[in-house]
Design an enzyme around this catalytic site. Sequence first.
Site, short mmCIF file in Angstrom:
data_model
loop_
_atom_site.label_atom_id
_atom_site.label_comp_id
_atom_site.label_asym_id
_atom_site.label_seq_id
_atom_site.Cartn_x
_atom_site.Cartn_y
_atom_site.Cartn_z
N ARG A 1 0.87 -1.17 -0.02
CA ARG A 1 -0.03 0.06 -0.26
C ARG A 1 0.80 1.41 0.20
NH1 ARG A 1 -0.46 4.81 2.37
NH2 ARG A 1 0.01 3.72 4.38
N ASP A 2 1.52 1.73 1.14
CA ASP A 2 2.36 2.78 0.98
C ASP A 2 3.57 2.72 0.21
OD1 ASP A 2 3.94 5.08 1.80
OD2 ASP A 2 2.98 4.87 4.08
N HIS B 1 3.52 4.06 -3.54
CA HIS B 1 4.30 5.34 -3.71
C HIS B 1 5.41 5.32 -4.56
CE1 HIS B 1 0.84 7.69 -2.03
NE2 HIS B 1 0.85 7.10 -0.86
N SER C 1 3.32 10.99 8.53
CA SER C 1 3.15 10.97 6.91
C SER C 1 4.16 11.69 6.66
CB SER C 1 2.13 11.46 6.35
OG SER C 1 0.85 10.98 7.23
N HIS D 1 2.84 4.56 12.73
CA HIS D 1 3.33 4.58 11.46
C HIS D 1 4.51 5.58 11.11
CE1 HIS D 1 2.40 4.18 6.99
NE2 HIS D 1 2.94 5.41 6.91
N HIS E 1 7.88 7.09 9.20
CA HIS E 1 8.64 7.27 7.76
C HIS E 1 10.21 7.44 8.27
CE1 HIS E 1 5.82 6.91 4.35
NE2 HIS E 1 4.84 7.12 5.40
N TYR F 1 4.60 16.13 3.54
CA TYR F 1 3.89 14.76 3.13
C TYR F 1 4.72 13.72 2.14
CZ TYR F 1 -0.37 11.65 2.45
OH TYR F 1 -1.24 10.82 2.39
#
EC number: 4.1.3.39
Length: 336
Positions: free
Chosen positions: A12-13, A16, A166, A195, A197, A286
């Site tokens: 999913r992520d 990108h 995000s 979550h 990054h 983002y």
Amino acid sequence: MTRLYIQDVTLRDGMHAIRHRLAPAQLRTIAAALDAAGVDAIEVSHGDGLAGSSLTYGPGSNTDWEWITAAADVVTNAKLTTLLLPGIGTIAELEHAHTLGVRSVRVATHATEADIAVQHISRARELGMDVSGFLMMSHMAAPAELARQAKLMEQAGAHCVYVTDSGGRLTMSDVRDRVRAYRDVLDEATQIGIHAHENLSLSVANSVVAVEEGVTRVDASLAGQGAGAGNCPIEAFIAVATLQGWEHGCDLFALQDSADDLVRPLQDRPVQVDRETLTLGYAGVYSSFLRHAERAAIEYGLDTRRILLEVGKRELVGGQEDMIVDVALDLLSSHA
């Protein structure tokens, strides 16, 4: 301590990182490998969730339904999960995903807009699904305000609410403060998720701090595959979790093999901390804006970092990808 719930977001992520282009056969292979490696849940959809395929976010090579069906064919142990952003995905699409075998959903909103998720969370609960609230760009709300938003999601029926970094902008103390603020207002039975990054090279550290503060659901991906510099690399996090003595069900070597053999070869741009992705975290942008900003930089002869810094200054959020071209044009005119 409570056993960790490892939520893989490669499919999913991670979309990108490859511009939402993945053949169902490739997705099926990765999903099967993740299932065999013992992750608790596997999230599948366009990078921007159900119905994210568009000119604004980027068209997918396939439909969400093709991807979900491919995963459902091979996932037998993990919970098949998807992401839904109200205003992009609809309740009808959530219901269709459920008919295809999706049993868990994360309903995502901007950090200060939890109220728009109430109907979607409620309907998911009616369907008998596991439901998480996903407060994106969590760095843009102070801990107390973010916790207030988390409470709205809990009241709507969410079993879990995430601190969702995000932009890869949170530091360890930022994560600690937000998790503690959640715990102060959420019911004891409500789980908390993280979550992270990698934009500031803190995804594993932030996830570890979160667990130390009581988080049980941890998002991670093979080779960190995800937007920007990627997500928390699942193989690295599981190694640390094992050293810490935390209970989980994952096979470290199987995850390492899947990361190196199945995922890294897919990357047309390295998923790593570099001058562009570090700037995402530094400016609080983002993470999925990366590819859009790089494309605009090439088209208008600009430094991607200049675009990202201005995007951060304007506090653009997910859904405003089209504004990146405006930012580029403004930068051009200001230096004409």
